[in-house]
Scaffold this active site. Sequence first.
Site, PDB file in Angstrom:
ATOM      1  N   CYS A   1      31.169   3.344  -2.283  1.00 18.32           N
ATOM      2  CA  CYS A   1      31.941   3.131  -2.922  1.00 18.32           C
ATOM      3  C   CYS A   1      32.329   4.472  -4.000  1.00 18.32           C
ATOM      4  O   CYS A   1      33.799   4.899  -4.436  1.00 18.32           O
ATOM      5  CB  CYS A   1      30.762   2.338  -4.696  1.00 18.32           C
ATOM      6  SG  CYS A   1      30.931   0.528  -4.265  1.00 18.32           S
TER       7      CYS A   1
ATOM      8  N   LYS B   1      21.463   4.501   1.221  1.00 21.75           N
ATOM      9  CA  LYS B   1      21.114   5.161   0.214  1.00 21.75           C
ATOM     10  C   LYS B   1      19.442   4.291   0.555  1.00 21.75           C
ATOM     11  O   LYS B   1      20.243   3.221   1.147  1.00 21.75           O
ATOM     12  CB  LYS B   1      21.308   4.885  -1.193  1.00 21.75           C
ATOM     13  CG  LYS B   1      21.406   3.302  -2.158  1.00 21.75           C
ATOM     14  CD  LYS B   1      22.024   2.965  -3.133  1.00 21.75           C
ATOM     15  CE  LYS B   1      22.439   1.573  -3.065  1.00 21.75           C
ATOM     16  NZ  LYS B   1      22.818   1.679  -5.277  1.00 21.75           N
TER      17      LYS B   1
ATOM     18  N   GLU C   1      32.586  -5.439 -10.410  1.00 24.73           N
ATOM     19  CA  GLU C   1      31.553  -5.980 -10.079  1.00 24.73           C
ATOM     20  C   GLU C   1      30.675  -4.366 -10.037  1.00 24.73           C
ATOM     21  O   GLU C   1      30.858  -3.556 -10.056  1.00 24.73           O
ATOM     22  CB  GLU C   1      30.742  -6.479  -9.165  1.00 24.73           C
ATOM     23  CG  GLU C   1      29.608  -6.775  -8.822  1.00 24.73           C
ATOM     24  CD  GLU C   1      29.217  -7.582  -9.416  1.00 24.73           C
ATOM     25  OE1 GLU C   1      29.716  -8.756  -9.334  1.00 24.73           O
ATOM     26  OE2 GLU C   1      28.292  -7.310  -9.999  1.00 24.73           O
TER      27      GLU C   1
ATOM     28  N   ASN D   1      31.865   4.564 -11.534  1.00 27.32           N
ATOM     29  CA  ASN D   1      31.297   5.585 -10.716  1.00 27.32           C
ATOM     30  C   ASN D   1      32.021   7.298 -10.933  1.00 27.32           C
ATOM     31  O   ASN D   1      31.364   7.630 -10.219  1.00 27.32           O
ATOM     32  CB  ASN D   1      32.351   4.623  -9.551  1.00 27.32           C
ATOM     33  CG  ASN D   1      31.544   3.188  -8.956  1.00 27.32           C
ATOM     34  OD1 ASN D   1      30.457   3.034  -9.621  1.00 27.32           O
ATOM     35  ND2 ASN D   1      32.430   2.761  -8.369  1.00 27.32           N
TER      36      ASN D   1
HETATM   37  N1  LIG Z   1      29.586  -2.710  -1.941  1.00 28.24           N
HETATM   38  C1  LIG Z   1      29.259  -2.271  -3.621  1.00 28.24           C
HETATM   39  O1  LIG Z   1      28.028  -2.143  -3.677  1.00 28.24           O
HETATM   40  C2  LIG Z   1      30.077  -2.685  -4.776  1.00 28.24           C
HETATM   41  C3  LIG Z   1      29.917  -2.139  -5.650  1.00 28.24           C
HETATM   42  C4  LIG Z   1      30.166  -3.548  -6.498  1.00 28.24           C
HETATM   43  C5  LIG Z   1      32.370  -3.280  -6.489  1.00 28.24           C
HETATM   44  N2  LIG Z   1      32.491  -3.674  -5.215  1.00 28.24           N
HETATM   45  C6  LIG Z   1      33.681  -3.586  -4.464  1.00 28.24           C
HETATM   46  O2  LIG Z   1      33.779  -4.694  -4.645  1.00 28.24           O
HETATM   47  C7  LIG Z   1      35.062  -5.492  -2.943  1.00 28.24           C
HETATM   48  C8  LIG Z   1      34.038  -5.817  -1.956  1.00 28.24           C
HETATM   49  O3  LIG Z   1      32.830  -5.354  -1.381  1.00 28.24           O
HETATM   50  P1  LIG Z   1      31.879  -4.877  -0.732  1.00 28.24           P
HETATM   51  O4  LIG Z   1      31.633  -4.283  -0.329  1.00 28.24           O
HETATM   52  O5  LIG Z   1      31.392  -6.419  -0.797  1.00 28.24           O
HETATM   53  O6  LIG Z   1      33.582  -5.439   0.797  1.00 28.24           O
HETATM   54  P2  LIG Z   1      32.521  -6.003   1.651  1.00 28.24           P
HETATM   55  O7  LIG Z   1      33.443  -5.280   3.008  1.00 28.24           O
HETATM   56  O8  LIG Z   1      31.370  -5.806   2.373  1.00 28.24           O
HETATM   57  O9  LIG Z   1      32.881  -7.317   2.053  1.00 28.24           O
HETATM   58  C9  LIG Z   1      34.013  -7.236   1.748  1.00 28.24           C
HETATM   59  C10 LIG Z   1      34.187  -9.400   3.019  1.00 28.24           C
HETATM   60  O10 LIG Z   1      36.095  -9.668   2.434  1.00 28.24           O
HETATM   61  C11 LIG Z   1      35.762 -10.000   3.928  1.00 28.24           C
HETATM   62  N3  LIG Z   1      37.260 -11.033   4.018  1.00 28.24           N
HETATM   63  C12 LIG Z   1      38.307  -9.640   4.080  1.00 28.24           C
HETATM   64  N4  LIG Z   1      39.508  -9.680   3.957  1.00 28.24           N
HETATM   65  C13 LIG Z   1      39.393 -11.591   3.681  1.00 28.24           C
HETATM   66  C14 LIG Z   1      40.612 -12.807   3.650  1.00 28.24           C
HETATM   67  N5  LIG Z   1      41.323 -12.125   3.351  1.00 28.24           N
HETATM   68  N6  LIG Z   1      39.783 -13.827   3.224  1.00 28.24           N
HETATM   69  C15 LIG Z   1      38.735 -13.746   3.262  1.00 28.24           C
HETATM   70  N7  LIG Z   1      37.811 -12.844   3.551  1.00 28.24           N
HETATM   71  C16 LIG Z   1      37.797 -11.128   3.739  1.00 28.24           C
HETATM   72  C17 LIG Z   1      35.275  -9.168   4.609  1.00 28.24           C
HETATM   73  O11 LIG Z   1      34.988 -10.307   6.401  1.00 28.24           O
HETATM   74  C18 LIG Z   1      34.244  -8.936   4.039  1.00 28.24           C
HETATM   75  O12 LIG Z   1      32.768  -9.464   5.029  1.00 28.24           O
HETATM   76  C19 LIG Z   1      35.502  -3.439  -3.134  1.00 28.24           C
HETATM   77  O13 LIG Z   1      36.761  -3.317  -3.958  1.00 28.24           O
HETATM   78  C20 LIG Z   1      34.370  -3.330  -3.483  1.00 28.24           C
HETATM   79  O14 LIG Z   1      34.706  -1.750  -3.941  1.00 28.24           O
HETATM   80  C21 LIG Z   1      31.521  -3.557  -4.649  1.00 28.24           C
END
Ligand SMILES: NC(=O)c1ccc[n+]([C@@H]2O[C@H](COP(=O)([O-])OP(=O)(O)OC[C@H]3O[C@@H](n4cnc5c(N)ncnc54)[C@H](O)[C@@H]3O)[C@@H](O)[C@H]2O)c1
Length: 453
Positions: free
Chosen positions: A266, A327, A154, A214
């Site tokens: 990230c 940010k 993503e 990234n």
């Molecule tokens: N935040 C960003 O801007 C962004 C952008 C691109 C990619 N990513 C990547 O995407 C991934 C997710 O990032 P995020 O920022 O959304 O994380 P986050 O911590 O905001 O959300 C993760 C969610 O998953 C839930 N979760 C964890 N384990 C679970 C399980 N076993 N069953 C059900 N729910 C579960 C958590 O409770 C949480 O709500 C990461 O690998 C990150 O590097 C993040």
Amino acid sequence: MELCVIGAGYVGLVTAACFAQMGNRVVCLEHDRSRLARLRQGQCPIYEPGLAALVQEGLHSGLLSFTEHWDHALARVDVAFIAVGTPSHEDGSADLQHVLAVADSLGRHLLRPCLVVNKSTVPVGTAERVARQVNSGLRARGASFTVSVASNPEFLKEGSAVEDFMRPQRIIIGTDSDAATQCLQRLYAPFVRNRERVLVMSPRAAEFSKYAANAFLATKISFVNELAGLCAELDVDIEQVRRGIGSDRRIGSDFIYAGCGYGGSCFPKDVRALIHTAEQHGYQPSILRAVQARNAQQKTLLFQALQEHFGGSMRGCNVALWGLAFKPGTDDLREAPSLVLLDAMLAAGARVRACDPAALEGAAAAYPQALASGQLQLGDDPYACVEGADALVLVTEWKQFRQPDFRRIRGLMRKPVLFDGRNIYDPSELSTLGYLYHGIGRPQAGHCKVTAA
Ligand SMILES: NC(=O)c1ccc[n+]([C@@H]2O[C@H](COP(=O)([O-])OP(=O)(O)OC[C@H]3O[C@@H](n4cnc5c(N)ncnc54)[C@H](O)[C@@H]3O)[C@@H](O)[C@H]2O)c1
């Protein structure tokens, strides 16, 4: 299509809400009960422009629902997206416990063949690892089918996540399976009317592309920050240099802003994970290490400049801090430069009033003691924040802070001193108004400088 999105965080919730908006039936599975309860009531647990309305619309139409039960989430699923966190282990490597826990649950609960798609940022080879784990779970249950796992990293940005998802610059599909490619192309078709934006590659290349993107963006930031330090020594304004180089299309004008360092959920962790991967393979990631070191130093810059300004001791000083989120446009505080500054100021005995439009709840949870003692106060009014301040520090360049009434602020502050951690203000205008201005790499006015390695 019938979709399941696992994880309702910044990526999962946006993915679920946007796919539902396009007419797919989406069940979002989340294991955090308080988050789940809020979502079911139509409340958005994170701040992301446009997201709350999409979640409410999805719930209202019945296309979007939330659950903690795997059997319900997977009952009719065609595609299951993994969107759980991949934080850092202490050694910098990506912690895959959440991704692997999901793989385990899929193996135990899937009742029908589906495509599993990983959206989390994960090291090269993880799609193969997830496939092995899901399929061994299925085999153990005597299931008559196996699943394939595609990588679909993503690229949304917090603060404009819905917009980025709805109008992506590119969609990367990492798979060796034609059926998986066709399925994901169909699913993403409404978002990318221009088919050339869909890039199909091997799962390993897709996984690596996310880290490469990234790490490259973090490198641009650290590179410019390094030049900013040198600019200050040479009596050159980095802002003029930024415009000078950004106009070259080979360089581009994005991500070349000098400032008090990058943060977020990230860049820091992904640079760490890439360094770890390289080292694991006996490869020396010298540029990545320098990027990381420069950023760590950059995050200490504002505090060092403040200390110098206050003659080496900040005890009893009143500081107004504008911007806590890592940010603008998000409530996310993960690895935010503001926290490094705040920790140092509180430890040095300063009194801090901080203002942020979205991140106050997270900040209150992170600093209960400082809040209780009154050493830290939080609010959302930028003018109340500066009352009686000996210095104002801008860390996050929210729109609300871009064109404030500096005459009014001068009347509210005890001393008109401004540390501009994002170089968004005009030094000459501020000095005409009687301010002592400090920017990053802006020597005419006064600049923040690292004094010790
Ligand atoms: N935040 C960003 O801007 C962004 C952008 C691109 C990619 N990513 C990547 O995407 C991934 C997710 O990032 P995020 O920022 O959304 O994380 P986050 O911590 O905001 O959300 C993760 C969610 O998953 C839930 N979760 C964890 N384990 C679970 C399980 N076993 N069953 C059900 N729910 C579960 C958590 O409770 C949480 O709500 C990461 O690998 C990150 O590097 C993040």
